[in-house]
Scaffold this motif. Structure first.
Motif, PDB file in Angstrom:
ATOM      1  N   ALA A  39      -5.913  -1.093  10.115  1.00  0.00           N
ATOM      2  CA  ALA A  39      -5.330   0.246  10.025  1.00  0.00           C
ATOM      3  C   ALA A  39      -4.852   0.514   8.608  1.00  0.00           C
ATOM      4  CB  ALA A  39      -4.165   0.386  10.988  1.00  0.00           C
ATOM      5  N   VAL A  40      -4.991   1.759   8.244  1.00  0.00           N
ATOM      6  CA  VAL A  40      -4.546   2.223   6.931  1.00  0.00           C
ATOM      7  C   VAL A  40      -3.582   3.385   7.117  1.00  0.00           C
ATOM      8  CG1 VAL A  40      -6.682   1.488   5.790  1.00  0.00           C
ATOM      9  CG2 VAL A  40      -6.523   3.804   6.699  1.00  0.00           C
ATOM     10  N   PRO A  41      -2.659   3.566   6.174  1.00  0.00           N
ATOM     11  CA  PRO A  41      -1.731   4.698   6.272  1.00  0.00           C
ATOM     12  C   PRO A  41      -2.420   6.055   6.157  1.00  0.00           C
ATOM     13  CG  PRO A  41      -0.831   3.012   4.837  1.00  0.00           C
ATOM     14  CD  PRO A  41      -2.255   2.624   5.117  1.00  0.00           C
ATOM     15  N   GLY A  42      -3.522   6.130   5.404  1.00  0.00           N
ATOM     16  CA  GLY A  42      -4.202   7.410   5.282  1.00  0.00           C
ATOM     17  C   GLY A  42      -5.546   7.318   4.605  1.00  0.00           C
ATOM     18  N   PHE A 104      -1.843   6.046  19.698  1.00  0.00           N
ATOM     19  CA  PHE A 104      -2.242   4.635  19.737  1.00  0.00           C
ATOM     20  C   PHE A 104      -1.335   3.812  18.824  1.00  0.00           C
ATOM     21  CE2 PHE A 104      -4.973   1.229  17.865  1.00  0.00           C
ATOM     22  CZ  PHE A 104      -5.117   0.441  19.008  1.00  0.00           C
ATOM     23  N   THR A 105      -1.118   4.318  17.630  1.00  0.00           N
ATOM     24  CA  THR A 105      -0.263   3.633  16.649  1.00  0.00           C
ATOM     25  C   THR A 105       1.149   3.456  17.204  1.00  0.00           C
ATOM     26  OG1 THR A 105      -1.611   4.478  14.844  1.00  0.00           O
ATOM     27  CG2 THR A 105       0.640   3.806  14.297  1.00  0.00           C
ATOM     28  N   LYS A 106       1.673   4.498  17.841  1.00  0.00           N
ATOM     29  CA  LYS A 106       3.019   4.413  18.440  1.00  0.00           C
ATOM     30  C   LYS A 106       3.032   3.429  19.605  1.00  0.00           C
ATOM     31  CE  LYS A 106       4.250   9.082  17.070  1.00  0.00           C
ATOM     32  NZ  LYS A 106       4.317  10.483  17.509  1.00  0.00           N
ATOM     33  N   ALA A 107       1.965   3.411  20.410  1.00  0.00           N
ATOM     34  CA  ALA A 107       1.893   2.485  21.544  1.00  0.00           C
ATOM     35  C   ALA A 107       1.878   1.030  21.055  1.00  0.00           C
ATOM     36  CB  ALA A 107       0.667   2.777  22.401  1.00  0.00           C
ATOM     37  N   LEU A 108       1.290   0.804  19.881  1.00  0.00           N
ATOM     38  CA  LEU A 108       1.295  -0.527  19.285  1.00  0.00           C
ATOM     39  C   LEU A 108       2.669  -0.877  18.707  1.00  0.00           C
ATOM     40  CD1 LEU A 108      -2.058  -0.508  17.253  1.00  0.00           C
ATOM     41  CD2 LEU A 108      -1.601  -1.787  19.359  1.00  0.00           C
ATOM     42  N   ASP A 113       7.362   6.201   9.308  1.00  0.00           N
ATOM     43  CA  ASP A 113       7.561   7.588   8.887  1.00  0.00           C
ATOM     44  C   ASP A 113       7.471   7.633   7.373  1.00  0.00           C
ATOM     45  OD1 ASP A 113       8.186  10.211   8.464  1.00  0.00           O
ATOM     46  OD2 ASP A 113      10.024  10.190   9.632  1.00  0.00           O
ATOM     47  N   THR A 114       6.433   8.274   6.887  1.00  0.00           N
ATOM     48  CA  THR A 114       6.235   8.372   5.439  1.00  0.00           C
ATOM     49  C   THR A 114       6.909   9.619   4.867  1.00  0.00           C
ATOM     50  OG1 THR A 114       4.134   9.538   5.702  1.00  0.00           O
ATOM     51  CG2 THR A 114       4.053   7.129   5.564  1.00  0.00           C
ATOM     52  N   GLU A 115       7.651  10.324   5.707  1.00  0.00           N
ATOM     53  CA  GLU A 115       8.387  11.528   5.336  1.00  0.00           C
ATOM     54  C   GLU A 115       7.491  12.539   4.651  1.00  0.00           C
ATOM     55  OE1 GLU A 115      11.920  10.276   3.289  1.00  0.00           O
ATOM     56  OE2 GLU A 115      12.580   9.061   4.984  1.00  0.00           O
ATOM     57  N   LYS A 116       7.720  12.811   3.386  1.00  0.00           N
ATOM     58  CA  LYS A 116       6.994  13.879   2.693  1.00  0.00           C
ATOM     59  C   LYS A 116       5.528  13.549   2.432  1.00  0.00           C
ATOM     60  CE  LYS A 116      11.031  15.884   0.560  1.00  0.00           C
ATOM     61  NZ  LYS A 116      12.173  15.037   0.719  1.00  0.00           N
ATOM     62  N   PHE A 117       5.149  12.255   2.473  1.00  0.00           N
ATOM     63  CA  PHE A 117       3.765  11.853   2.225  1.00  0.00           C
ATOM     64  C   PHE A 117       2.833  12.362   3.315  1.00  0.00           C
ATOM     65  CE2 PHE A 117       0.575   8.585   3.411  1.00  0.00           C
ATOM     66  CZ  PHE A 117      -0.309   8.762   2.368  1.00  0.00           C
ATOM     67  N   GLY A 119       4.242  12.293   7.081  1.00  0.00           N
ATOM     68  CA  GLY A 119       4.879  12.191   8.389  1.00  0.00           C
ATOM     69  C   GLY A 119       4.648  10.827   9.010  1.00  0.00           C
ATOM     70  N   VAL A 120       4.435  10.800  10.322  1.00  0.00           N
ATOM     71  CA  VAL A 120       4.224   9.532  11.011  1.00  0.00           C
ATOM     72  C   VAL A 120       2.806   9.046  10.743  1.00  0.00           C
ATOM     73  CG1 VAL A 120       4.116   8.379  13.255  1.00  0.00           C
ATOM     74  CG2 VAL A 120       5.933  10.038  12.786  1.00  0.00           C
ATOM     75  N   ARG A 121       2.715   7.851  10.207  1.00  0.00           N
ATOM     76  CA  ARG A 121       1.436   7.208   9.897  1.00  0.00           C
ATOM     77  C   ARG A 121       1.485   5.779  10.401  1.00  0.00           C
ATOM     78  NH1 ARG A 121      -2.189   9.915   6.284  1.00  0.00           N
ATOM     79  NH2 ARG A 121      -1.481  12.064   6.275  1.00  0.00           N
ATOM     80  N   SER A 122       0.381   5.082  10.240  1.00  0.00           N
ATOM     81  CA  SER A 122       0.319   3.686  10.655  1.00  0.00           C
ATOM     82  C   SER A 122       0.763   2.772   9.524  1.00  0.00           C
ATOM     83  CB  SER A 122      -1.112   3.316  11.037  1.00  0.00           C
ATOM     84  OG  SER A 122      -1.193   1.950  11.401  1.00  0.00           O
ATOM     85  N   GLN A 123       1.402   1.681   9.899  1.00  0.00           N
ATOM     86  CA  GLN A 123       1.602   0.611   8.937  1.00  0.00           C
ATOM     87  C   GLN A 123       0.218   0.042   8.615  1.00  0.00           C
ATOM     88  OE1 GLN A 123       4.720  -2.318   9.813  1.00  0.00           O
ATOM     89  NE2 GLN A 123       5.340  -0.996  11.507  1.00  0.00           N
ATOM     90  N   ARG A 124       0.110  -0.635   7.500  1.00  0.00           N
ATOM     91  CA  ARG A 124      -1.139  -1.276   7.124  1.00  0.00           C
ATOM     92  C   ARG A 124      -1.191  -2.639   7.826  1.00  0.00           C
ATOM     93  NH1 ARG A 124      -4.151   0.031   3.004  1.00  0.00           N
ATOM     94  NH2 ARG A 124      -2.459   1.058   1.892  1.00  0.00           N
ATOM     95  N   TYR A 125      -2.257  -2.873   8.583  1.00  0.00           N
ATOM     96  CA  TYR A 125      -2.399  -4.150   9.281  1.00  0.00           C
ATOM     97  C   TYR A 125      -3.872  -4.452   9.529  1.00  0.00           C
ATOM     98  CZ  TYR A 125      -3.172  -1.416  13.586  1.00  0.00           C
ATOM     99  OH  TYR A 125      -3.652  -0.538  14.520  1.00  0.00           O
ATOM    100  N   ALA A 126      -4.123  -5.674   9.955  1.00  0.00           N
ATOM    101  CA  ALA A 126      -5.438  -6.077  10.447  1.00  0.00           C
ATOM    102  C   ALA A 126      -5.215  -7.016  11.607  1.00  0.00           C
ATOM    103  CB  ALA A 126      -6.244  -6.769   9.352  1.00  0.00           C
ATOM    104  N   MET A 127      -6.045  -6.882  12.627  1.00  0.00           N
ATOM    105  CA  MET A 127      -5.942  -7.780  13.770  1.00  0.00           C
ATOM    106  C   MET A 127      -7.319  -8.275  14.183  1.00  0.00           C
ATOM    107  SD  MET A 127      -4.944  -5.199  16.961  1.00  0.00           S
ATOM    108  CE  MET A 127      -3.354  -4.705  16.330  1.00  0.00           C
TER     109      MET A 127
END
Length: 157
Positions: A39-42, A104-108, A113-117, A119-127
């Protein structure tokens, strides 16, 4: 937050394909597969476009040679953006999945919250996933890019 040994939550992720919009049931999508989900933030953001996605594009063949059936990238963006980003990055071997509303991101439990960038985004991860079960979860510390790289997952396979 999701942990190693847990199954992915039920959710729907979207993908814009040449045949149109496809809504994937996460449980079905990863069933019976050895997979990488990162996952990527954007989409189109600096680290994501310069390093994260390109690493998986470059190493896709090596990852698949080690038994990975599916490599998927997810972001809290819409499917149109994910499809355009995938094309711009020559990511034909990577499934570009949209979590448009972030459910999906919230369920995980991996939202931020990246605020002005944006809003709500995913943390950067790999699984690493085996039949939809998380066998390895590498979450990046804020503003870091080390443990979710394709090269790191290649070492773990």
């Amino acid at each position: 937050m999701i942990q190693q040994g847990q199954k992915l939550p039920n959710a729907t992720l979207s993908e814009l394909t040449k045949d149109g919009m496809v809504n994937h049931d996460v449980t079905e999508l990863f069933a019976g597969k050895k997979a990488i989900l990162f996952a990527v933030p954007g989409a189109f953001t600096p680290t994501c476009s310069e390093s994260h996605l390109p690493g998986y594009v470059v190493h896709a063949d090596q990852l698949k040679a080690k038994g990975v059936d599916l490599i998927a990238c997810v972001s809290v963006n819409d499917a149109f953006v994910m499809q355009a980003w995938g094309e711009a990055q020559n990511a034909s071997e990577i499934m570009m999945l949209a979590d448009g509303d972030g459910s999906f991101t919230k369920a995980l439990g991996l939202e931020m919250d990246t605020e002005k960038f944006g809003g709500v985004r995913s943390q950067r991860y790999a699984m690493l996933l085996d039949d939809g079960v998380v066998t390895r979860l590498n979450i990046e510390a804020p503003k870091e890019f080390e443990v979710s790289k394709a090269e790191k997952l290649l070492e773990l396979l």
